[in-house]
Motif scaffolding. Structure first.
Motif, PDB file in Angstrom:
ATOM      1  N   ALA A  70     -17.555 -34.327  36.407  1.00 24.24           N
ATOM      2  CA  ALA A  70     -16.666 -35.175  35.606  1.00 24.24           C
ATOM      3  C   ALA A  70     -16.568 -36.571  36.200  1.00 24.24           C
ATOM      4  CB  ALA A  70     -15.288 -34.535  35.522  1.00 24.24           C
ATOM      5  N   ARG A  71     -16.428 -36.655  37.496  1.00 23.44           N
ATOM      6  CA  ARG A  71     -16.312 -37.966  38.128  1.00 23.44           C
ATOM      7  C   ARG A  71     -17.613 -38.758  38.005  1.00 23.44           C
ATOM      8  NH1 ARG A  71     -11.564 -38.727  40.471  1.00 23.44           N
ATOM      9  NH2 ARG A  71     -10.301 -36.910  41.073  1.00 23.44           N
ATOM     10  N   ALA A  72     -18.749 -38.069  38.033  1.00 18.93           N
ATOM     11  CA  ALA A  72     -20.026 -38.753  37.841  1.00 18.93           C
ATOM     12  C   ALA A  72     -20.131 -39.327  36.429  1.00 18.93           C
ATOM     13  CB  ALA A  72     -21.190 -37.800  38.120  1.00 18.93           C
ATOM     14  N   LEU A  73     -19.671 -38.572  35.442  1.00 17.90           N
ATOM     15  CA  LEU A  73     -19.714 -39.047  34.058  1.00 17.90           C
ATOM     16  C   LEU A  73     -18.751 -40.210  33.837  1.00 17.90           C
ATOM     17  CD1 LEU A  73     -19.909 -35.589  32.265  1.00 17.90           C
ATOM     18  CD2 LEU A  73     -21.694 -37.347  32.260  1.00 17.90           C
ATOM     19  N   LEU A  74     -17.576 -40.117  34.422  1.00 16.94           N
ATOM     20  CA  LEU A  74     -16.617 -41.214  34.287  1.00 16.94           C
ATOM     21  C   LEU A  74     -17.136 -42.477  34.972  1.00 16.94           C
ATOM     22  CD1 LEU A  74     -13.284 -39.253  34.836  1.00 16.94           C
ATOM     23  CD2 LEU A  74     -14.128 -40.223  32.684  1.00 16.94           C
ATOM     24  N   ALA A  75     -17.828 -42.310  36.090  1.00 22.37           N
ATOM     25  CA  ALA A  75     -18.413 -43.471  36.773  1.00 22.37           C
ATOM     26  C   ALA A  75     -19.481 -44.135  35.913  1.00 22.37           C
ATOM     27  CB  ALA A  75     -18.999 -43.052  38.123  1.00 22.37           C
ATOM     28  N   ARG A  76     -20.118 -43.353  35.028  1.00 26.05           N
ATOM     29  CA  ARG A  76     -21.104 -43.902  34.098  1.00 26.05           C
ATOM     30  C   ARG A  76     -20.444 -44.580  32.904  1.00 26.05           C
ATOM     31  NH1 ARG A  76     -26.610 -42.703  33.238  1.00 26.05           N
ATOM     32  NH2 ARG A  76     -26.143 -43.753  31.279  1.00 26.05           N
ATOM     33  N   GLY A  77     -19.124 -44.495  32.816  1.00 26.26           N
ATOM     34  CA  GLY A  77     -18.416 -45.151  31.721  1.00 26.26           C
ATOM     35  C   GLY A  77     -18.191 -44.282  30.511  1.00 26.26           C
ATOM     36  N   ALA A  78     -18.296 -42.950  30.649  1.00 24.42           N
ATOM     37  CA  ALA A  78     -18.060 -42.067  29.507  1.00 24.42           C
ATOM     38  C   ALA A  78     -16.649 -42.282  28.961  1.00 24.42           C
ATOM     39  CB  ALA A  78     -18.247 -40.608  29.918  1.00 24.42           C
ATOM     40  N   ARG A  79     -16.552 -42.619  27.666  1.00 28.88           N
ATOM     41  CA  ARG A  79     -15.241 -42.890  27.070  1.00 28.88           C
ATOM     42  C   ARG A  79     -14.465 -41.612  26.787  1.00 28.88           C
ATOM     43  NH1 ARG A  79     -14.958 -42.021  21.650  1.00 28.88           N
ATOM     44  NH2 ARG A  79     -13.248 -43.507  21.351  1.00 28.88           N
ATOM     45  N   GLN A  80     -15.148 -40.478  26.687  1.00 30.36           N
ATOM     46  CA  GLN A  80     -14.490 -39.201  26.443  1.00 30.36           C
ATOM     47  C   GLN A  80     -15.260 -38.104  27.166  1.00 30.36           C
ATOM     48  OE1 GLN A  80     -14.746 -37.507  22.436  1.00 30.36           O
ATOM     49  NE2 GLN A  80     -12.661 -36.705  22.605  1.00 30.36           N
ATOM     50  N   LEU A  81     -14.526 -37.148  27.745  1.00 27.95           N
ATOM     51  CA  LEU A  81     -15.146 -35.960  28.315  1.00 27.95           C
ATOM     52  C   LEU A  81     -14.901 -34.772  27.388  1.00 27.95           C
ATOM     53  CD1 LEU A  81     -14.352 -36.133  32.151  1.00 27.95           C
ATOM     54  CD2 LEU A  81     -16.323 -37.049  30.890  1.00 27.95           C
ATOM     55  N   PHE A  82     -15.908 -33.902  27.324  1.00 26.34           N
ATOM     56  CA  PHE A  82     -15.815 -32.690  26.509  1.00 26.34           C
ATOM     57  C   PHE A  82     -16.193 -31.509  27.389  1.00 26.34           C
ATOM     58  CE2 PHE A  82     -17.346 -29.381  23.711  1.00 26.34           C
ATOM     59  CZ  PHE A  82     -16.428 -29.397  22.664  1.00 26.34           C
ATOM     60  N   PHE A  83     -15.265 -30.564  27.533  1.00 27.56           N
ATOM     61  CA  PHE A  83     -15.508 -29.350  28.305  1.00 27.56           C
ATOM     62  C   PHE A  83     -15.981 -28.273  27.347  1.00 27.56           C
ATOM     63  CE2 PHE A  83     -13.126 -25.608  30.455  1.00 27.56           C
ATOM     64  CZ  PHE A  83     -14.301 -25.142  31.022  1.00 27.56           C
ATOM     65  N   LYS A  84     -17.248 -27.859  27.529  1.00 29.90           N
ATOM     66  CA  LYS A  84     -17.863 -26.908  26.615  1.00 29.90           C
ATOM     67  C   LYS A  84     -17.845 -25.498  27.214  1.00 29.90           C
ATOM     68  CE  LYS A  84     -20.961 -24.411  24.433  1.00 29.90           C
ATOM     69  NZ  LYS A  84     -21.136 -22.987  24.826  1.00 29.90           N
ATOM     70  N   TYR A  85     -17.320 -24.535  26.426  1.00 31.69           N
ATOM     71  CA  TYR A  85     -17.346 -23.127  26.813  1.00 31.69           C
ATOM     72  C   TYR A  85     -17.768 -22.307  25.602  1.00 31.69           C
ATOM     73  CZ  TYR A  85     -12.665 -24.165  25.044  1.00 31.69           C
ATOM     74  OH  TYR A  85     -11.618 -24.657  24.291  1.00 31.69           O
ATOM     75  N   CYS A  86     -17.732 -20.997  25.724  1.00 24.95           N
ATOM     76  CA  CYS A  86     -18.307 -20.129  24.702  1.00 24.95           C
ATOM     77  C   CYS A  86     -17.404 -19.975  23.483  1.00 24.95           C
ATOM     78  CB  CYS A  86     -18.567 -18.754  25.311  1.00 24.95           C
ATOM     79  SG  CYS A  86     -19.448 -17.634  24.213  1.00 24.95           S
ATOM     80  N   ALA A  87     -18.016 -19.706  22.338  1.00 23.36           N
ATOM     81  CA  ALA A  87     -17.264 -19.483  21.104  1.00 23.36           C
ATOM     82  C   ALA A  87     -16.372 -18.255  21.192  1.00 23.36           C
ATOM     83  CB  ALA A  87     -18.225 -19.336  19.920  1.00 23.36           C
ATOM     84  N   THR A  88     -16.647 -17.358  22.119  1.00 24.12           N
ATOM     85  CA  THR A  88     -15.788 -16.185  22.301  1.00 24.12           C
ATOM     86  C   THR A  88     -14.781 -16.383  23.430  1.00 24.12           C
ATOM     87  OG1 THR A  88     -17.647 -15.204  23.520  1.00 24.12           O
ATOM     88  CG2 THR A  88     -17.303 -14.471  21.270  1.00 24.12           C
ATOM     89  N   PHE A  89     -14.616 -17.638  23.879  1.00 21.94           N
ATOM     90  CA  PHE A  89     -13.585 -18.017  24.849  1.00 21.94           C
ATOM     91  C   PHE A  89     -13.712 -17.199  26.134  1.00 21.94           C
ATOM     92  CE2 PHE A  89      -9.225 -19.415  26.052  1.00 21.94           C
ATOM     93  CZ  PHE A  89      -9.273 -20.715  25.582  1.00 21.94           C
ATOM     94  N   ASP A  90     -14.951 -16.975  26.563  1.00 28.52           N
ATOM     95  CA  ASP A  90     -15.211 -16.101  27.707  1.00 28.52           C
ATOM     96  C   ASP A  90     -14.437 -16.549  28.942  1.00 28.52           C
ATOM     97  OD1 ASP A  90     -16.989 -15.085  25.913  1.00 28.52           O
ATOM     98  OD2 ASP A  90     -18.739 -15.201  27.216  1.00 28.52           O
TER      99      ASP A  90
END
Length: 428
Positions: A70-90
């Motif tokens: 996350a910190r690497a992406l924010l350092a790249r200037g990502a305007r939004q972070l998205f945490f991706k997990y499974c459709a069955t909420f594993d």
């Protein structure tokens, strides 16, 4: 466009690849890496996916690994972070969805976030906060037998609340369906009551359009890959993308082909049976294995002569009763580690033997294979449907991969995916 519009943090490689493939299909220039150290080196990109094997590791480890990404992406200037997990909420009562989300709220400074695991096209829906697979509650589906994350409670508000100290609430379907100002007002009202996490009812694709419009400016959003497809039209309407849609076609890769399967999902077992109609498949019974090394040696001795005549499949997948027997012998984590060690060692040996086309079934299995092959970045092709995403390594001797979620994909996926690697222009 300034910086990266979206930074995705995926908790397994199959889901991360699917997310990247969906963005590529929408014309987004998307990079895909498996190591946060590769984020800075990934070059200009409208979106960056960092996929790591964090779904079922210890919660503290999942948090620290995801925070680094996350910190690497924010350092790249990502305007939004998205945490991706499974459709069955594993997840389990200890995590990892709740603990990772807690950390991301802190890192991003987001006041609220949403949880949207639904994929209506795949009949994964949430209604009144309850997760359905088709017409069944998740707790009454085969998912209740998952060897690592059995889902025995369908109420996602309760499931998530057991994982976090944040107050969890529900945005039910009538307010999602209303959209616009009514939906924004409901969020503001509930946030005023101290709710920070929102389970989002979603039963139609149009619900995802309304959720995307609501959350496209949020610092943090979470969910299954499906919602991500609904962001690019919003970004374009708001002038966040200055470049025209990007078209990507993967290079063709020839060479021998192998299917490696570690998923015990019912769909994977069906896909193995279909593949076996035309190709040899070796099923490794973990309850009869003396050691990983002996199992690998026997599998290679079986496979090598057959590879000259076409693709083969090797599987540690098994029905629930066999999985239970393996867990009784080795322990839950021990059985999973043994299966992943076998498949990972096989991948390394096959690559050395000239195999250049791999289909890998199962999120944890995919993570083990990519890790053992030393792959840190991939060029991901456009999404072609559930489980059909494909990728190629970016080096002088490329390897093509299809990393498939255990629960997804058509029955004939394995043979189709191997064939499409040789002619990506004609991929389904």
């Amino acid at each position: 466009m300034t910086g990266t519009v979206l930074g995705v943090l995926a908790d397994d490689l199959t889901g991360g690849m699917e997310t990247a493939a969906m963005l590529v299909a929408e014309g987004i220039d998307c990079a895909f890496v498996t190591d946060p150290d590769m984020v800075e080196a990934s070059g200009p990109a409208e979106a960056i996916v960092v996929a790591q094997k964090t779904r079922v590791i210890a919660p503290g480890d999942a948090v620290s690994r995801t925070e680094r990404a996350a910190r690497a992406l924010l350092a790249r200037g990502a305007r939004q972070l998205f945490f991706k997990y499974c459709a069955t909420f594993d997840s389990t009562d200890k995590g990892n969805i709740g603990p990772v989300a807690d950390m991301l709220m802190r890192v991003t400074g987001a006041p609220v976030t949403g949880f949207c695991p639904s994929a209506p096209g795949l009949k994964r829906t949430v209604y009144n906060g309850h997760l359905f697979l088709g017409t069944e509650l998740v707790s009454e589906s085969p998912k209740r037998y998952d060897p690592l994350t059995p889902m025995t409670d369908p109420d996602l508000v309760r499931v998530l609340q057991r994982q976090t100290a944040m107050k969890v609430g529900l945005l039910d379907h009538p307010v999602i369906d209303a959209g616009g100002a009514a939906l924004e007002g409901a969020v503001a009202e509930k946030a005023g009551q101290g709710i920070r996490y929102f389970i989002l009812d979603t039963i139609h694709d149009r619900d995802l359009d309304r959720i995307a419009a609501l959350t496209s400016d949020w610092k943090l959003m979470t969910g299954n890959a499906t919602i991500v497809q609904h962001y690019p039209p919003v970004w374009r309407a708001r002038g966040l993308l200055s470049a025209p849609p990007h078209r990507r076609v993967l290079p063709a890769v020839n060479g021998k082909g192998v299917v490696l399967s570690g998923s015990c999902a019912e769909r994977t077992l069906e896909q193995l049976a279909d593949f076996e109609k035309a190709h040899p498949v070796l099923r490794i019974d973990l309850t009869a294995v003396e050691s990983a090394a002996s199992a690998v040696a026997a599998a290679l001795a079986w496979a090598m002569p057959k590879l000259e005549d076409g693709p083969v499949g090797i599987s540690t997948s098994a029905a629930p009763e066999t999985v239970a027997a393996a867990q009784a012998r080795y322990g839950r984590d021990g059985a999973a580690a043994l299966a992943e060690r076998i498949v990972g060692d096989l991948a390394v040996a096959f690559r050395s033997a000239g195999v250049r086309r791999f289909v890998v079934a199962g999120g944890e299995t995919s993570g083990s294979v990519v890790e053992r092959l030393g792959i840190r970045s991939l060029m991901v092709g456009p999404y072609g449907g559930p489980g059909i995403g494909a990728a190629v390594t970016e080096d002088a001797d490329p390897v093509a991969l299809c990393l498939k979620s255990g629960k997804l994909g058509p029955v004939d996926l394995f043979a189709r995916a191997l064939a499409s690697m040789q002619n990506p222009e004609n991929a389904a």
